[in-house]
Write a protein that holds these residues in place. Structure first.
Motif, short mmCIF file in Angstrom:
data_model
loop_
_atom_site.label_atom_id
_atom_site.label_comp_id
_atom_site.label_asym_id
_atom_site.label_seq_id
_atom_site.Cartn_x
_atom_site.Cartn_y
_atom_site.Cartn_z
N TYR A 1 46.32 45.24 41.10
CA TYR A 1 45.52 45.10 39.87
C TYR A 1 44.21 45.84 40.07
N ARG A 2 43.86 46.69 39.10
CA ARG A 2 42.59 47.40 39.15
C ARG A 2 41.88 47.25 37.82
N PRO A 3 40.63 46.77 37.82
CA PRO A 3 39.88 46.70 36.55
C PRO A 3 39.58 48.09 36.03
N GLY A 4 39.48 48.21 34.71
CA GLY A 4 39.23 49.51 34.11
C GLY A 4 37.82 49.99 34.35
N GLY B 1 31.83 37.89 35.15
CA GLY B 1 32.55 36.64 34.91
C GLY B 1 33.99 36.87 34.53
N ALA B 2 34.24 37.89 33.69
CA ALA B 2 35.61 38.21 33.27
C ALA B 2 36.43 38.66 34.47
N LEU B 3 35.83 39.49 35.32
CA LEU B 3 36.54 39.99 36.49
C LEU B 3 36.86 38.85 37.45
N GLU B 4 35.90 37.94 37.64
CA GLU B 4 36.13 36.81 38.54
C GLU B 4 37.21 35.89 37.99
N LEU B 5 37.17 35.64 36.68
CA LEU B 5 38.19 34.80 36.06
C LEU B 5 39.57 35.44 36.17
N GLN B 6 39.61 36.74 35.89
CA GLN B 6 40.89 37.43 35.95
C GLN B 6 41.47 37.40 37.36
N ARG B 7 40.62 37.66 38.34
CA ARG B 7 41.11 37.66 39.73
C ARG B 7 41.56 36.27 40.17
N SER B 8 40.90 35.24 39.64
CA SER B 8 41.29 33.88 40.02
C SER B 8 42.64 33.48 39.43
N LEU B 9 43.03 34.12 38.33
CA LEU B 9 44.29 33.77 37.67
C LEU B 9 45.45 34.65 38.11
#
Length: 404
Positions: free
Chosen positions: A201-204, A176-184
Motif C-alpha cells: 500500500y502506498r499513499p498518493g 490522521g487519514a494516513l494513520e487511520l488507513q494504515r491501522s485498518l
C-alpha cells in the motif's frame, strides 16, 4: 519629505503589530498552539478583554468556538453559532467586519457574551483562498470604538489565521487519514496453508484516499479477499473506508456468496451513509483452493496469471458501485484456480494516469504480472507501473498464489 513624528510613530507601531503576528516561530506550532499564541498577541496589541476564534464546521452550518482568551468558557461549554444568526453568524454570512457598540441591546445569539459583561465587539471573517474558514472577534468590558487601523489589523490577523489554519489542518488531516488507513490495512497477511501472498500500500502524492485490502479466513474454511476504493480523499474517505471494512467483514460471516455480501453492504451504506460511494471487489476462495468466486461493485477485475500462459484480466461482469442503488441484482462469477496460478488484485491508483486510458493501464499490468513468487511479482509490478515517481492517487496491491 520628512514624515511628521506622529506618522512615524504610527508607522512604527503598525510594523511592530504586524511582526507580532508574523513571527517565524508561529510556523512551527500545531493548530491549537498557533491559535492560542496568536490570540494572546491580538489581545495585547488591541488592548481588549476577550478574543475568540470560531471555526466553520464541515457542513458549513455552524461556527464552533475553538480557542478563546478572556472568555474561555466559550470553548469549555462547546459554544456554537449558526451561520447567519447572532453576531458571529452575521460576520460569517456577510463576510465583512461587524462592529457592535452595545452588546446588551444587540440581541447576540451567544448568552455568554452578555453574561461576561462585554459592552463592545468587533468581528471579522476568516477567509483563506476565497473560502470562509470561520470568524475572529474581540470584545471589551468598557464601551469602545475601534479605529480604522485597529479594524485593519484585526483583518490582517484573521487572514493570517485563516491561511495557517487551512494549512495546519490539512496536514493534520492527511496525517490522521494516513494513520487511520494504515491501522485498518492488515499489518500482516494471514498464514494460510497452500497459499502465498504479498501486499503493498502506498499513499498518493496528492492526497490520502480510501483504498483498502483485506484477507481473512471464514468459519467455512474458505478465504475472504477484499479490494476496495472509497470515493473522495482525506480523513472523510478514510473514515468511510473503516466503516465499510467492518461492515463487509460482518456480512461475510452471514453468507459466503460474494454478490449477496456486497448487496447487504450496499443496503447498509445507502441507508446510513447515502452520500458515500465506493468500488469494492469481494472474492471467496474454496478451502481446496481450486476455485474462487468473485463479485465486483464497479471495481476493476483481477489479473490472472497461469504457468506457461500470458496473464489476462478476468472476464467478469462489473456491477454498479456501492452507494448507487440497492435494487439491482449482483452477480458472482466462478473461476478455476489451478496450482501455480497467481491472482493480482489492485486499486485504480495503480493503473490510472491522466495521459493513459484504464484499458492501457490494465494492459501494462498484464505485461508485468507473471505466475511466480508474490513478493517478486509485486516488486516487478510496482517498478513497471509506478517507477520512480509516486503515483498521484493511492495504490493498494494484493497478490495471491496457489502454491505449485
Amino acid at each position: 519629505m520628512d514624515r511628521p513624528p506622529d506618522d512615524l510613530e504610527s508607522l512604527s507601531r503598525r510594523l511592530e503589530n504586524i511582526r507580532a503576528i508574523t513571527d517565524e516561530a508561529l510556523a512551527h506550532m500545531d493548530v491549537d498552539e498557533f491559535l492560542d499564541t496568536l490570540l494572546d498577541r491580538v489581545r495585547h496589541v488591541l488592548d481588549v478583554d476577550t478574543a475568540v476564534v470560531l471555526l466553520l464546521d464541515r457542513q458549513e452550518r455552524l461556527l464552533e468556538a475553538t480557542v478563546a482568551k478572556g472568555i474561555e468558557e466559550e470553548v469549555s461549554q462547546g459554544a456554537h453559532v449558526p451561520v447567519g444568526q447572532g453576531f458571529a453568524g452575521r460576520v460569517a454570512a456577510e463576510r465583512r467586519p461587524v462592529y457592535i457598540p452595545d452588546v446588551a441591546s444587540a440581541g447576540v445569539f451567544n448568552p455568554l457574551l452578555v453574561q461576561r459583561g462585554l459592552r463592545s465587539l468587533l468581528g471579522v471573517p476568516l477567509i483563506g483562498g476565497g473560502r470562509l474558514v470561520g470568524v475572529l472577534h474581540v470584545g471589551t468590558l468598557a464601551p469602545r470604538r475601534f479605529t480604522a487601523d485597529e479594524t485593519e489589523f484585526l483583518q490582517f490577523a484573521a487572514a493570517r489565521i485563516a491561511l495557517a489554519v487551512q494549512s495546519l489542518m490539512s496536514r493534520a488531516e492527511r496525517a490522521g487519514a494516513l494513520e487511520l488507513q494504515r491501522s485498518l490495512i492488515p499489518s500482516a497477511l494471514p498464514d494460510i496453508p497452500g497459499v502465498e501472498m504479498a501486499a503493498r500500500y502506498r499513499p498518493g502524492k496528492e492526497s490520502v484516499g480510501g483504498d483498502w485490502y483485506d484477507v481473512f479466513p471464514l468459519p467455512s474454511g474458505e478465504i475472504g479477499i477484499v479490494m476496495g476504493d472509497v470515493a473522495g480523499h482525506g480523513l472523510p474517505a478514510a473514515v468511510v473506508m473503516g466503516r465499510m471494512r467492518s461492515t463487509l467483514r460482518a456480512y461475510a460471516l452471514e453468507t459466503t456468496d460474494p454478490a449477496e455480501t456486497l448487496g447487504k453492504l450496499d443496503r447498509k451504506m445507502l441507508h446510513f451513509e447515502p452520500n458515500a460511494t465506493a468500488t469494492v471487489l469481494y472474492a471467496v476462495c474454496a478451502p481446496s483452493l481450486d476455485r474462487i468466486r468473485i463479485s465486483s461493485a464497479g471495481h476493476p477485475p483481477p489479473v490472472l496469471a497461469l504457468p506457461g500462459r500470458p496473464p489476462e484480466a478476468l472476464d467478469m461482469k462489473l456491477d454498479l458501485l456501492i452507494g448507487f442503488t440497492a435494487d439491482i441484482p449482483r452477480t458472482t462469477t466462478v473461476f478455476d484456480l489451478p496450482p501455480g496460478a497467481l491472482l493480482c488484485f489492485y486499486t485504480d491508483g495503480l493503473i490510472e494516469r491522466r495521459d493513459n486510458s484504464v484499458d492501457s493501464g490494465i494492459a501494462r499490468l498484464c505485461g508485468a504480472v507473471y505466475a511466480g513468487d508474490p513478493e517478486q511479482v509485486g516488486a516487478a509490478v510496482t517498478a513497471a507501473l509506478i517507477g520512480r515517481e509516486r503515483a498521484p492517487d493511492d495504490v493498494a496491491l494484493l497478490l495471491l498464489q496457489r502454491k505449485p
